[in-house]
Motif scaffolding. Structure first.
Motif, mmCIF file in Angstrom:
data_model
loop_
_atom_site.group_PDB
_atom_site.id
_atom_site.type_symbol
_atom_site.label_atom_id
_atom_site.label_comp_id
_atom_site.label_asym_id
_atom_site.label_seq_id
_atom_site.Cartn_x
_atom_site.Cartn_y
_atom_site.Cartn_z
ATOM 1 N N PRO A 78 0.655 -1.083 0.014
ATOM 2 C CA PRO A 78 -0.431 -0.336 0.096
ATOM 3 C C PRO A 78 0.716 1.364 0.175
ATOM 4 C CG PRO A 78 0.011 -1.468 2.147
ATOM 5 C CD PRO A 78 1.247 -1.831 1.183
ATOM 6 N N HIS A 96 -3.958 4.686 3.207
ATOM 7 C CA HIS A 96 -3.790 4.759 4.684
ATOM 8 C C HIS A 96 -4.973 6.240 4.948
ATOM 9 C CE1 HIS A 96 0.003 2.494 5.596
ATOM 10 N NE2 HIS A 96 0.370 3.138 4.903
ATOM 11 N N SER A 97 -5.749 5.916 6.010
ATOM 12 C CA SER A 97 -7.185 6.548 6.285
ATOM 13 C C SER A 97 -6.912 7.121 7.262
ATOM 14 C CB SER A 97 -8.204 6.536 5.661
ATOM 15 O OG SER A 97 -8.258 6.192 3.997
ATOM 16 N N PRO A 98 -6.426 8.342 8.062
ATOM 17 C CA PRO A 98 -5.990 8.210 9.726
ATOM 18 C C PRO A 98 -7.378 8.581 9.873
ATOM 19 C CG PRO A 98 -4.301 9.494 8.229
ATOM 20 C CD PRO A 98 -5.126 9.225 7.371
ATOM 21 N N SER A 151 -9.435 5.423 11.326
ATOM 22 C CA SER A 151 -8.774 5.116 12.172
ATOM 23 C C SER A 151 -9.894 4.397 13.993
ATOM 24 C CB SER A 151 -7.495 5.162 12.668
ATOM 25 O OG SER A 151 -8.241 6.398 13.472
#
Length: 251
Positions: free
Chosen positions: A217, A222-224, A227
């Motif tokens: 990835p 990534h999607s903070p 979370s």
């Protein structure tokens, strides 16, 4: 007399002459042919005529009726069914088709000129029939006259002729009687057979560098913000009899 023991009032002794008991025979092994009957009769004896008994002839088959299997309707006599005459009711029959007799207007006397009056013969023109294509009659060009030149003239004598053949290899001046192979029949031997062979190297294709080709990835995957919040989870219940993990083993 014999000096042997007595058997009752008789003492065994050697016979004075030959008797049948001293010679072995096959006994009743060979049977003579019978002189009674007709089959296997003794050919040295006269045989009377014999008559055979025939088989019993079959009796004449008696006529057998099927019995009371057919049910005769009641009221039936030898002349038919007893009772008053009865008539059945049917539908009305169709009317017969009328005769189509032609009237006076159906006749055309003006067309009977060639039939009622004498006329000249007339012939009609039509296309050629297909029967002519079946006749395979040869034309004038199908016949060939015999040639007048050469040795095959039918009505004249021909002079002797000679044919010229090709040169034969048998008996010629260049015939190889020894059948010896020439210098070109031998193949050149490679030098690596009778001399030290030099090292050889092959050229191969370029090898690919080792690397990791798995999909990983990137930063955008990534999607903070999405979370999950941290929480407390329930673990698995462990047995009290399980052995503890010993990581450091003393020497």
């Amino acid at each position: 007399m014999s000096d042997g023991p007595w058997v009752g009032s008789w003492r065994p002794h050697r016979p004075r002459g030959p008797i049948a008991a001293l010679y072995t025979s096959p006994g009743p092994k060979y049977g003579l042919p019978t002189s009674v009957g007709f089959l296997a009769h003794d050919p040295s004896r006269d045989r009377a005529p014999a008559f055979s008994f025939g088989l019993r002839a079959e009796a004449r088959p008696r006529e057998r009726s099927p019995g009371p299997v057919y049910r005769v309707p009641p009221g039936s006599t030898a002349r038919g069914r007893a009772g008053a005459p009865a008539c059945s009711i049917y539908s009305r029959q169709r009317d017969p088709a009328p005769f189509n007799t032609p009237g006076p207007g159906r006749y055309s006397p003006e067309r009977a000129g060639s039939v009622a009056f004498p006329t000249a013969p007339a012939c009609s023109l039509r296309s050629r029939t297909q029967h002519g294509a079946v006749q395979q009659t040869p034309g004038p060009a199908a016949y060939h006259l015999p040639p007048m030149l050469g040795p095959r003239v039918v009505s004249k004598t021909s002079a002797p002729n000679y044919s010229m053949l090709g040169r034969s290899s048998t008996g010629a001046f260049y015939q190889d009687l020894c059948k010896t192979p020439g210098p070109c029949r031998y193949r050149v031997v490679h030098t690596d057979v009778y001399k030290p062979r030099a090292p050889r190297f092959t050229m191969r294709a370029r090898n690919a560098l080792p690397g990791d080709s798995t999909a990983k990835p990137g930063p955008g995957a990534h999607s903070p913000r999405e979370s999950r919040p941290q929480g407390v989870t329930f673990g698995i219940r462990h047995s009290a009899y399980i052995a503890p993990l010993i990581a450091d083993v003393p020497d």
